[in-house]
Scaffold this motif. Sequence first.
Motif, PDB file in Angstrom:
ATOM      1  N   MET A 172       5.636   0.436   1.764  1.00 11.47           N
ATOM      2  CA  MET A 172       5.289  -0.302   0.645  1.00 11.47           C
ATOM      3  C   MET A 172       4.449   0.713  -0.278  1.00 11.47           C
ATOM      4  SD  MET A 172       3.821  -4.251   1.922  1.00 11.47           S
ATOM      5  CE  MET A 172       4.818  -5.389   2.419  1.00 11.47           C
ATOM      6  N   ASP A 173       4.703   0.401  -1.671  1.00 14.35           N
ATOM      7  CA  ASP A 173       3.970   1.254  -2.516  1.00 14.35           C
ATOM      8  C   ASP A 173       2.580   0.220  -2.783  1.00 14.35           C
ATOM      9  OD1 ASP A 173       2.572   2.547  -4.557  1.00 14.35           O
ATOM     10  OD2 ASP A 173       4.467   2.812  -5.664  1.00 14.35           O
ATOM     11  N   ILE A 174       1.486   0.952  -2.506  1.00 13.05           N
ATOM     12  CA  ILE A 174       0.355  -0.142  -2.650  1.00 13.05           C
ATOM     13  C   ILE A 174      -0.653   0.889  -3.579  1.00 13.05           C
ATOM     14  CG2 ILE A 174       0.059  -0.860  -0.283  1.00 13.05           C
ATOM     15  CD1 ILE A 174      -1.960   1.482   0.552  1.00 13.05           C
ATOM     16  N   ASP A 175      -0.079   1.776  -4.228  1.00  9.45           N
ATOM     17  CA  ASP A 175      -0.902   2.575  -5.367  1.00  9.45           C
ATOM     18  C   ASP A 175      -0.891   1.425  -6.722  1.00  9.45           C
ATOM     19  OD1 ASP A 175      -1.569   4.690  -3.829  1.00  9.45           O
ATOM     20  OD2 ASP A 175       0.224   5.878  -4.450  1.00  9.45           O
ATOM     21  N   GLN A 176      -2.094   1.448  -7.495  1.00 12.19           N
ATOM     22  CA  GLN A 176      -2.163   0.877  -8.635  1.00 12.19           C
ATOM     23  C   GLN A 176      -1.683  -0.691  -8.330  1.00 12.19           C
ATOM     24  OE1 GLN A 176       0.716   3.007 -11.273  1.00 12.19           O
ATOM     25  NE2 GLN A 176      -0.837   4.327 -11.909  1.00 12.19           N
ATOM     26  N   VAL A 177      -2.150  -1.166  -7.285  1.00 14.36           N
ATOM     27  CA  VAL A 177      -2.018  -2.696  -7.067  1.00 14.36           C
ATOM     28  C   VAL A 177      -3.502  -3.168  -7.009  1.00 14.36           C
ATOM     29  CG1 VAL A 177      -1.353  -4.483  -5.482  1.00 14.36           C
ATOM     30  CG2 VAL A 177       0.106  -2.174  -5.956  1.00 14.36           C
ATOM     31  N   LEU A 178      -4.060  -4.191  -7.854  1.00  9.62           N
ATOM     32  CA  LEU A 178      -5.069  -4.619  -8.104  1.00  9.62           C
ATOM     33  C   LEU A 178      -4.901  -6.088  -7.168  1.00  9.62           C
ATOM     34  CD1 LEU A 178      -7.492  -5.203 -10.667  1.00  9.62           C
ATOM     35  CD2 LEU A 178      -6.753  -7.077  -9.739  1.00  9.62           C
ATOM     36  N   VAL A 179      -5.875  -6.684  -6.499  1.00 10.64           N
ATOM     37  CA  VAL A 179      -5.833  -7.753  -5.469  1.00 10.64           C
ATOM     38  C   VAL A 179      -7.146  -8.642  -5.839  1.00 10.64           C
ATOM     39  CG1 VAL A 179      -5.875  -8.655  -3.223  1.00 10.64           C
ATOM     40  CG2 VAL A 179      -4.374  -6.488  -3.834  1.00 10.64           C
ATOM     41  N   ILE A 180      -6.876  -9.893  -6.100  1.00 10.99           N
ATOM     42  CA  ILE A 180      -7.947 -10.865  -6.095  1.00 10.99           C
ATOM     43  C   ILE A 180      -7.675 -11.992  -4.873  1.00 10.99           C
ATOM     44  CG2 ILE A 180      -9.022 -12.490  -7.669  1.00 10.99           C
ATOM     45  CD1 ILE A 180      -8.056 -11.250  -9.850  1.00 10.99           C
TER      46      ILE A 180
END
Length: 899
Positions: free
Chosen positions: A556-564
Amino acid sequence: MKTQSPPKVFLRFFQWFCRPKLKDHIEGDLLEDYNERKKEKGKRYADIKFIIEVLMLFRPGIIKRADGYKNLNNYSMIKSYFKIGWRNLLKNKGYSFINIGGLSVGTACFLLISLYVNFENSYENFVPNGSLIYRVTLTRFINGEQVLASAENYPSVGPTLAASFPEITGYARLYNLGYKNNVVITNEEAHLQPIAINQRKFLYADSSFLPMMGYRLAEGDVATALAEPNSAVLTQRVAELYFGNVNPLGKFLRMHDDDNNDELVKVTGIIKEIPTNTHLKFDVLFSYRTLDGRNGKRPGYALNRFEQTWERNDMYTFVQLLPGANPSELEAKFPALVQAHNPKLKGRKQNDILSLQPLADIHLTSHVAEEPELNGDQRIVSFLRIIGFFVLVIAWINYINLSTAKAVERAREVGVRKVMGAIQFQLVRMFLAEAALIYLLSILLAVIIVATALPSFNSLSGLSLDISYLVQPWFLILLGALWICGAFFSGFYPAVVLSSFQPIATLKGELSTSIGRVFLRKSLVVFQFMASVVLISGTLIVFKQLNFLMSRDIGMDIDQVLVIERPGIGPHRTSFNSAVEMFHDELKKNPDIQFVSGSHTIPGKQREDKDIVKRYGATDDQSISVRNNSMDYEFMDVFKMKVIAGRSFSRSYIKDADTSVIITESAARLLGFKRPEDAIGQTLSLDWPWNPIIVGVVNDYHQISLKKSLEPGLFYCDPYEGEFYSMRLNTKHLPQIIDHIKASWEKAFPGNPFDYFFLDDYFNQQYKNERRFGTLFTTFASFALLIGCLGLLGLSAYTAMQRTKEIGIRKVLGSTVREIFFLLSKEYVKLVLLSIILAVPLVYFMMSIWIQGFAYRVPITGTVFLEAGAAVLLISLLTVSFQTLRAARANPVESLKSE
């Protein structure tokens, strides 16, 4: 008549220790008395009497001048020894600086590592009966394959065990809702406006938990604070956030979570602070009985769900045993109990094993799922202990080498003292006193260094130590032990060497260097640089492994992913779904927010959500265990996963939520499909029960860190049940994007605090211990190398001084500066090369043990040893080059004018 011998070891010690006349006295009159007593009253009586009489000789005033002996004024003698040592320190300032500097830095490193090791080993040591308290863990096997190892178990385990086995005197359960759900706790009566805070460290606890763990309350009664439903205990820090300076007892807080639970509780206790050395760090506790009021519309639901069930494993359970109870024997009784209360397991070919885990072992040795926080690592503590030992020994070796190398300068002093009547034992004591003085100054300086370095060390280690740790009894005892052992081990050999010189030879200037001493000195230098190679190689391997873990594709590409996390305070079902849609629509108004998806879990979430899956119509022994996750329609886009066969979920297929699943490539293979395409359209059977159709196969991915092997996965579609909202961003205008996300959140979910995190940081938190280990490893390896080079600098200076005349002659005979430089340097090069050869197998053995803890790891290649060896060789050459070049450039007239 044959002379009888008193205790041999005791006699030999005093024969060596005492002055000649005392030796004669012991071997004469006292020995005769010993033989007579042995005849009359036996050997044991004679031995004891003999030892007492010898010891009496050393009491002040016992040995009289009339007997030809002088009073032994130990105090004056020791005082004079320290005076001599102090004068020598002032006389040789450069030598003293190198010795005290090296010893103090080495000792400071050892003390800092000791603080870290002691803290890591001190977890739960504040619990009064900690050795009797165990956590009940659950290990699950299906078809003989382990599919779960969890710190949590069934809600009914605690009361059932306590009722079934008299060895168990009490139990306490904890429900970690702050980890499982998004929880918002609000002071609705706060001045001006309600104070709402997302609470992560929030648990429901049995009333027995606080007394069992030995907690004391600053306000309230520890025995009854959690006895009643809807009661709460807060830490003082959190109480001040909600209530300021107002006394919080009797005040009310409201809890909402993302499962639509709504509970009003009264504050009944305040804990001043939670110890930092506990694996259970909490901010808020609600009474466990509060759960009895859950879902009042379904009679009996709460009783079954939180008291009686053997189906859901989501409770921490601690039990306290009777003193003397055998945990292993008790564990052997658990399988029959589990089978009796959960007979369905056998039909599922499932085996659930309950185990007792000692409370004190949890932090360093437990690596099961669902831990309340990231635990430590016993291997890291052990490796740091070894590093501390290496650094300390390197510092001691410096002192030994410099002292023996400087022996030539002290030779005449020794000769004069021997001519004046000094015996070897007196000289040994004098030089040991000098070593004790040097090491005392070094320890005092080391303590100052430690106190000064504590803030920096805390940031490196993640601890929160303060000056108070430096006055704890164990630390003071360690300082005393270091002084005694350090002064003896680092000072004894130089003292023996210096005191053994023959007076006539030294006064004539005919002192020759012993081959044995040179060999020992070279051996110690080899050990120093072998340790340096070990530490540098270890550092390189640690960082190569960390870089491998953090750069490897996890699927998975988890860079530049913001999570709430989804809101804890939300409207009911229909309104909530509309709010989710509104939130998505508002987010998409910003072109820098590329994709948005809700999902049940995210990469890095340590949650054991698994299903047992088989092909429709297959037998149970063909079942496999898969990690599950629910998602909506843009999940694959957010994480850039590849659809290998079939399709992803789509709004165009309105029945996806009810009938469809997507599986990973490894799941398809384990289910018996030869190609991913073969799985499309096939039906599965899940243990819910549910029989969905496979509509897609995607690439494999790592849900958790690469310390564990990849697991097969399964996705199902649920557009509105996502517990995490993940967004792929174009981060070019990040502040403006955050502002837009916050405004969208507050519009869709008013009253909920706005918190967010970036997924790559969150995922990499799993490697926090390894990164901390790498930083500490590098720091102390650097200091070890610095100390070794400091000693090498002093040693090369004395070696160059000893060969001054040889260098002068060589220069007169035509040797160049380069030739003399290589002549003086090649000895050290040989020693460093030998240290590299000896270090290789040691490094390989040690680091192979550490790296085995990772399912995916870099190979330990020869490149690492070449890099480390080259670094040590270069640094050592740079260290000695100053002295060797200085000696090589010296005017030969100056070195030969006295000949």
